[in-house]
Design an enzyme around this catalytic site. Structure first.
Site, PDB file in Angstrom:
ATOM      1  N   ALA A  81       0.834  -1.205   0.000  1.00 56.86           N
ATOM      2  CA  ALA A  81       0.000   0.000   0.000  1.00 56.86           C
ATOM      3  C   ALA A  81       0.872   1.258   0.000  1.00 56.86           C
ATOM      4  O   ALA A  81       0.564   2.246  -0.682  1.00 56.86           O
ATOM      5  CB  ALA A  81      -0.934  -0.001   1.204  1.00 56.86           C
ATOM      6  N   GLY A  82       1.976   1.216   0.733  1.00 58.26           N
ATOM      7  CA  GLY A  82       2.897   2.355   0.767  1.00 58.26           C
ATOM      8  C   GLY A  82       3.470   2.659  -0.615  1.00 58.26           C
ATOM      9  O   GLY A  82       3.739   3.824  -0.947  1.00 58.26           O
TER      10      GLY A  82
ATOM     11  N   HIS B  46       7.308  -8.526  -4.937  1.00 59.02           N
ATOM     12  CA  HIS B  46       5.937  -9.030  -4.992  1.00 59.02           C
ATOM     13  C   HIS B  46       5.356  -8.569  -6.319  1.00 59.02           C
ATOM     14  O   HIS B  46       5.638  -7.446  -6.769  1.00 59.02           O
ATOM     15  CB  HIS B  46       5.148  -8.418  -3.823  1.00 59.02           C
ATOM     16  CG  HIS B  46       3.948  -9.201  -3.406  1.00 59.02           C
ATOM     17  ND1 HIS B  46       3.616 -10.431  -3.923  1.00 59.02           N
ATOM     18  CD2 HIS B  46       2.984  -8.916  -2.491  1.00 59.02           C
ATOM     19  CE1 HIS B  46       2.509 -10.863  -3.335  1.00 59.02           C
ATOM     20  NE2 HIS B  46       2.100  -9.962  -2.469  1.00 59.02           N
TER      21      HIS B  46
ATOM     22  N   GLU C 151      -1.438 -30.572  22.037  1.00 63.03           N
ATOM     23  CA  GLU C 151      -1.898 -31.482  20.980  1.00 63.03           C
ATOM     24  C   GLU C 151      -2.310 -30.750  19.707  1.00 63.03           C
ATOM     25  O   GLU C 151      -2.656 -31.369  18.714  1.00 63.03           O
ATOM     26  CB  GLU C 151      -3.073 -32.337  21.498  1.00 63.03           C
ATOM     27  CG  GLU C 151      -2.657 -33.425  22.471  1.00 63.03           C
ATOM     28  CD  GLU C 151      -1.696 -34.476  21.881  1.00 63.03           C
ATOM     29  OE1 GLU C 151      -1.639 -34.624  20.641  1.00 63.03           O
ATOM     30  OE2 GLU C 151      -0.990 -35.137  22.670  1.00 63.03           O
TER      31      GLU C 151
HETATM   32  N1  NAI Z   1       7.357  -9.219   4.925  1.00 60.27           N
HETATM   33  C1  NAI Z   1       8.006 -10.115   4.191  1.00 60.27           C
HETATM   34  O1  NAI Z   1       8.853 -10.840   4.692  1.00 60.27           O
HETATM   35  C2  NAI Z   1       7.740 -10.255   2.730  1.00 60.27           C
HETATM   36  C3  NAI Z   1       7.390  -9.152   1.983  1.00 60.27           C
HETATM   37  N2  NAI Z   1       7.355  -9.233   0.623  1.00 60.27           N
HETATM   38  C4  NAI Z   1       7.070  -8.045  -0.154  1.00 60.27           C
HETATM   39  O2  NAI Z   1       8.127  -7.123   0.059  1.00 60.27           O
HETATM   40  C5  NAI Z   1       7.634  -5.778  -0.005  1.00 60.27           C
HETATM   41  C6  NAI Z   1       7.957  -5.056   1.287  1.00 60.27           C
HETATM   42  O3  NAI Z   1       7.224  -5.684   2.312  1.00 60.27           O
HETATM   43  P1  NAI Z   1       7.559  -5.538   3.867  1.00 60.27           P
HETATM   44  O4  NAI Z   1       9.004  -5.564   4.075  1.00 60.27           O
HETATM   45  O5  NAI Z   1       6.703  -6.547   4.573  1.00 60.27           O
HETATM   46  O6  NAI Z   1       6.982  -4.073   4.126  1.00 60.27           O
HETATM   47  P2  NAI Z   1       6.648  -3.333   5.504  1.00 60.27           P
HETATM   48  O7  NAI Z   1       5.187  -3.401   5.758  1.00 60.27           O
HETATM   49  O8  NAI Z   1       7.545  -3.845   6.559  1.00 60.27           O
HETATM   50  O9  NAI Z   1       6.984  -1.835   5.118  1.00 60.27           O
HETATM   51  C7  NAI Z   1       8.247  -1.477   4.569  1.00 60.27           C
HETATM   52  C8  NAI Z   1       8.551  -0.020   4.750  1.00 60.27           C
HETATM   53  O10 NAI Z   1       7.601   0.767   4.088  1.00 60.27           O
HETATM   54  C9  NAI Z   1       7.509   1.975   4.790  1.00 60.27           C
HETATM   55  N3  NAI Z   1       6.266   2.659   4.376  1.00 60.27           N
HETATM   56  C10 NAI Z   1       4.993   2.198   4.450  1.00 60.27           C
HETATM   57  N4  NAI Z   1       4.148   3.136   3.963  1.00 60.27           N
HETATM   58  C11 NAI Z   1       4.887   4.171   3.549  1.00 60.27           C
HETATM   59  C12 NAI Z   1       4.611   5.423   2.924  1.00 60.27           C
HETATM   60  N5  NAI Z   1       3.380   5.791   2.646  1.00 60.27           N
HETATM   61  N6  NAI Z   1       5.656   6.261   2.635  1.00 60.27           N
HETATM   62  C13 NAI Z   1       6.918   5.899   2.934  1.00 60.27           C
HETATM   63  N7  NAI Z   1       7.243   4.724   3.513  1.00 60.27           N
HETATM   64  C14 NAI Z   1       6.251   3.890   3.810  1.00 60.27           C
HETATM   65  C15 NAI Z   1       7.575   1.552   6.239  1.00 60.27           C
HETATM   66  O11 NAI Z   1       8.034   2.609   7.035  1.00 60.27           O
HETATM   67  C16 NAI Z   1       8.610   0.442   6.186  1.00 60.27           C
HETATM   68  O12 NAI Z   1       9.907   0.927   6.409  1.00 60.27           O
HETATM   69  C17 NAI Z   1       6.148  -5.920  -0.284  1.00 60.27           C
HETATM   70  O13 NAI Z   1       5.955  -5.870  -1.676  1.00 60.27           O
HETATM   71  C18 NAI Z   1       5.816  -7.305   0.253  1.00 60.27           C
HETATM   72  O14 NAI Z   1       4.685  -7.885  -0.344  1.00 60.27           O
HETATM   73  C19 NAI Z   1       7.679 -10.388  -0.025  1.00 60.27           C
HETATM   74  C20 NAI Z   1       8.011 -11.531   0.665  1.00 60.27           C
HETATM   75  C21 NAI Z   1       7.976 -11.554   2.103  1.00 60.27           C
HETATM   76 MG    MG Z   2       3.089 -12.208   0.697  1.00 59.82          MG
END
Ligand code: NAI
Ligand code: MG
Ligand code: X2X
Ligand code: MG
Length: 349
Positions: free
Chosen positions: A101-102, A124, A244
């Site tokens: 979403a960010g 992704h 369990e």
């Molecule tokens: N969480 C995971 O381990 C996995 C994530 N992904 C993909 O990787 C990508 C990153 O995911 P995550 O690391 O989970 O993200 P996250 O939810 O941890 O967010 C990452 C960063 O985005 C920043 N952010 C959010 N909204 C913002 C905005 N409006 N303006 C500026 N910064 C903003 C946050 O401060 C944070 O530093 C996504 O596309 C996700 O689907 C893929 C595989 C696994």
């Molecule tokens: Mg996922």
């Protein structure tokens, strides 16, 4: 690419043997990799790339918790840690690792800095596949590539530090430079994957959204809760019900499945357990398959993507999320789980 037979179906896989870390470094030696976002994937990928010897910088909002986290991890403001826009400007490869979403909010800024020949990297297929909803439509003269680690960024980093590797899928949406393939494979090896499975943006996002809503996260919690409740309704204690339902699974049985498959786990249980499991698994499959079919349809129709965009774009989404996570944590089952975990002999002080 190596051809590997997966249960009778031949697929191609890129291996670390054919595409070494040295080769990856050579391919990317003139690139600056800008990792945008320092949530879960950001730290895992950026730190692995840095430790593997690539030119990597981090872009993150100043005065945020994750900016401080980046500093604590050794990134230095003005040196390899920048505001998001400055990182976009400096990077030749932009790893767009904001929450899905960010990414929508930051897209106009990122787009502005996607000059010809740069690469836009996702973990992704979400933003591009659902572009009617996200507005993320990359310009024609940049490579658009994907490395999606098959697991949490936390595991990506932990496994790298243990000398293991988490495998990823990879995809090319647009090869503008003729070098998208070597760029994406080099990045996959650089972030710590051992093997790379080819896919498309669309297949990646459909399978990923199904998996996390299904057996990986959603379905498993649902099945746990159902069994736990039935045991409790029939007078079993919380510790017995939890043991369990969850503890034995994570501590004893799933590691056996991970090591050698379901039949092997079954073979290491009693004949009594085997008889029952072999009879009952088909009933569970028949009961849940319609739910999985509905889930896939909603994913393919974009409904799941829209729900996540809507809820995660709200100002207070973190607080709402925390409320829901707290509800899980404070349910009797997971409170019982906390007490059960404390009793693992290796945790005794
Ligand atoms: N969480 C995971 O381990 C996995 C994530 N992904 C993909 O990787 C990508 C990153 O995911 P995550 O690391 O989970 O993200 P996250 O939810 O941890 O967010 C990452 C960063 O985005 C920043 N952010 C959010 N909204 C913002 C905005 N409006 N303006 C500026 N910064 C903003 C946050 O401060 C944070 O530093 C996504 O596309 C996700 O689907 C893929 C595989 C696994
Ligand atoms: Mg996922
Ligand atoms: C960890 C992972 O790959 C997930 C579950 O798909 C995700 O965090 O989006
Ligand atoms: Mg995933």
């Amino acid at each position: 690419m190596a051809k590997i037979n997966f249960g009778g179906v031949e697929e191609e896989v890129v291996t670390r043997e054919e595409f070494s870390l040295d080769k990856a470094r050579e391919v990317l030696k003139n690139e600056t990799i800008a990792v945008l976002g320092y949530g879960v994937q950001g730290p895992g990928q950026a730190l692995n790339l840095k430790d593997n010897g690539f030119n990597v910088i981090v872009g993150q909002r100043k005065n945020s918790k994750t900016w401080d986290k980046a500093i604590a991890d050794g990134w230095v403001p003005g040196e390899d840690l920048f505001e998001l826009e400055e990182a976009c400007e400096r990077g030749t490869i932009i790893q767009f690792l904001l929450s899905d979403a960010g990414q929508i909010k930051l897209w106009p800024t990122v787009k502005k800095h996607l000059t010809p020949g740069k690469a836009l990297y996702f973990s992704h297929g979400f933003g591009v596949t659902y572009n009617e909803r996200t507005g993320i439509i990359p310009p024609d003269d940049v490579d658009v590539i994907l490395i999606a680690p098959k697991g949490s960024g936390t595991s990506l980093r932990r496994m790298f530090l243990e000398g293991r590797g988490l495998n990823s899928s990879y995809a090319i949406y647009k090869d503008a430079t003729g070098k998208a393939k070597e760029r994406v494979v080099a990045l996959g090896i650089g972030v710590g994957s051992g093997y790379l499975f080819p896919t498309t943006f669309k297949k990646e996002v459909y399978s990923d959204l199904t998996g996390e809503r299904g057996t990986l996260m959603g379905a498993i919690q649902g099945i746990f809760a159902a069994q736990y409740e039935v045991l409790r309704e029939n007078g079993h204690t919380p510790s017995e019900a939890f043991n369990e339902t969850v503890e034995e699974l994570t501590q004893s049985l799933m590691p056996l499945v991970a090591e050698n498959g379901m039949d092997w786990m079954y073979a290491n249980c009693s004949t009594t357990a085997q008889r029952g499991a072999l009879d009952w698994w088909k009933k569970f499959k028949d009961a849940t398959k319609p739910v999985f079919s509905d889930l896939y349809k909603e994913v393919a129709a974009g409904e799941e993507a829209q729900k996540s965009i809507d809820s995660n774009s709200k100002e207070d989404y973190r607080a709402k999320l925390e409320e829901e996570l707290t509800e899980l944590r404070e349910s009797e089952m997971w409170r019982a789980g906390k007490a059960v975990r404390e009793l693992r002999p290796e945790r005794a002080k």
